[in-house]
Write an enzyme that holds these catalytic residues in place. Sequence first.
Site, PDB file in Angstrom:
ATOM      1  N   HIS A 260      -1.180   4.400   7.044  1.00  0.00           N
ATOM      2  CA  HIS A 260      -0.524   5.088   5.851  1.00  0.00           C
ATOM      3  C   HIS A 260      -0.231   6.404   6.173  1.00  0.00           C
ATOM      4  CE1 HIS A 260      -3.330   1.941   4.433  1.00  0.00           C
ATOM      5  NE2 HIS A 260      -2.271   1.491   4.119  1.00  0.00           N
TER       6      HIS A 260
ATOM      7  N   ASP B 126      -4.349   7.640   8.400  1.00  0.00           N
ATOM      8  CA  ASP B 126      -5.386   6.684   8.558  1.00  0.00           C
ATOM      9  C   ASP B 126      -5.117   5.700   9.745  1.00  0.00           C
ATOM     10  OD1 ASP B 126      -3.919   5.245   6.980  1.00  0.00           O
ATOM     11  OD2 ASP B 126      -5.404   4.541   5.478  1.00  0.00           O
TER      12      ASP B 126
ATOM     13  N   SER C 233       0.685  -1.227   0.073  1.00  0.00           N
ATOM     14  CA  SER C 233       0.182   0.060   0.133  1.00  0.00           C
ATOM     15  C   SER C 233       0.902   1.345  -0.094  1.00  0.00           C
ATOM     16  CB  SER C 233      -0.890   0.063   1.296  1.00  0.00           C
ATOM     17  OG  SER C 233      -0.205  -0.081   2.382  1.00  0.00           O
TER      18      SER C 233
END
Length: 384
Positions: free
Chosen positions: A349, A346, A41
């Site tokens: 990240h 969040d 990610s």
Amino acid sequence: MPTKILPLFPLFQVLFSFPFFLPLATSTDFNFPAVFNFGDSNSDTDNLVAALGIRLDPPNGQTYFKAPSGRFCDGRLIVDFLMDAMDLPFLNAYLDSIGTPNFRRGCNFATAASTILPATATSLSPFSFGVQVSQFLRFKARVLELLAKGKKLNKYLPAEDYFAGGLYMFDIGQNDLAGPFYSKSLDQILALIPTILVEFENGFKTLYDQGGRNFWIHNTGPLGCITQNVARFGTDPSKLDEIGCVSGHNQAAKLFNLQLHALCTKLRGQYTDANITYVDIFSIKSNLIANYSRYGFEQPLMACCGYGGASLNYDSRISCGQTKVLNGTTVTAKACDDSTEYVNWDGIHYTEAANQFVSSQILTGRYSDPPFADKMPFAMKLKF
């Protein structure tokens, strides 16, 4: 929300401080025709969302794209800033077929939640590193097949020589370490590292055998400083270090990085015609978190977009942008007023502002082996 541009002075501060590697004879050339990216990610530009049909809700994407963009961030990722600095367009995700994606200057295979080790039935992402490498093999074969049929698609596809001249970027391994902490001891996780790196080496060799010669390898960041890990594993103050991060997670990341660096050195000796650059992301991010106020941030560990308030604003039961009923009350994980004040977006990240900072430090060349500080005129072309 307006994007705050970080001042350039940290670029010069880092240029003359925090030296990590002694200068070597070789250096990195950034004149690449294309980039092929592999990872999780930290550099996923829409693969997981497109592949699984999952939904990313606003305020994801609010800072730059003004809507969710398939990135787990309020805006741009490190890979986006690096592409911009190289005067290349943002990478299209391999699995995103909507909107006539253009792969002329490269392709992104990174997928959120992916691991280096092969995925299992319980993995959040089936697109492990080996699968991403296999996707690249199909991508290359299909590109060459289509190019052989004529010039109609040339403007959408990389030229054949772009595969040899392109840059192969890697930012993966974080999930191989972070996930097992929920079921394994620190010693068991440390014992996994050699196996993880054998898998990485196999993927590297496959890409080399396919003609790749330019490799850019990020190590993993300070896992113990991720909000999610502090919330879950940092409830005992004795488990935290001096800046509030979980010591065991960071210990695992440091050992992984030590062995990854050794592997890069070994590969450089084996493949003397390859250009292999190891990038110390751990030191950059650790420096940011330890000295956050120096770089214009106000919250090093608290999530900008989350639920729960001080001190971490993170609840594992609800993701950024979601509305759920928790304990009989309808709640929403909302964004903070100014994401540029936060390192974490969040709970997992980084914010665009933090990604921007990390990118600026990467581009000094001082955190790379071999370093490329002699290429500073390149770094001065920064657009952010």
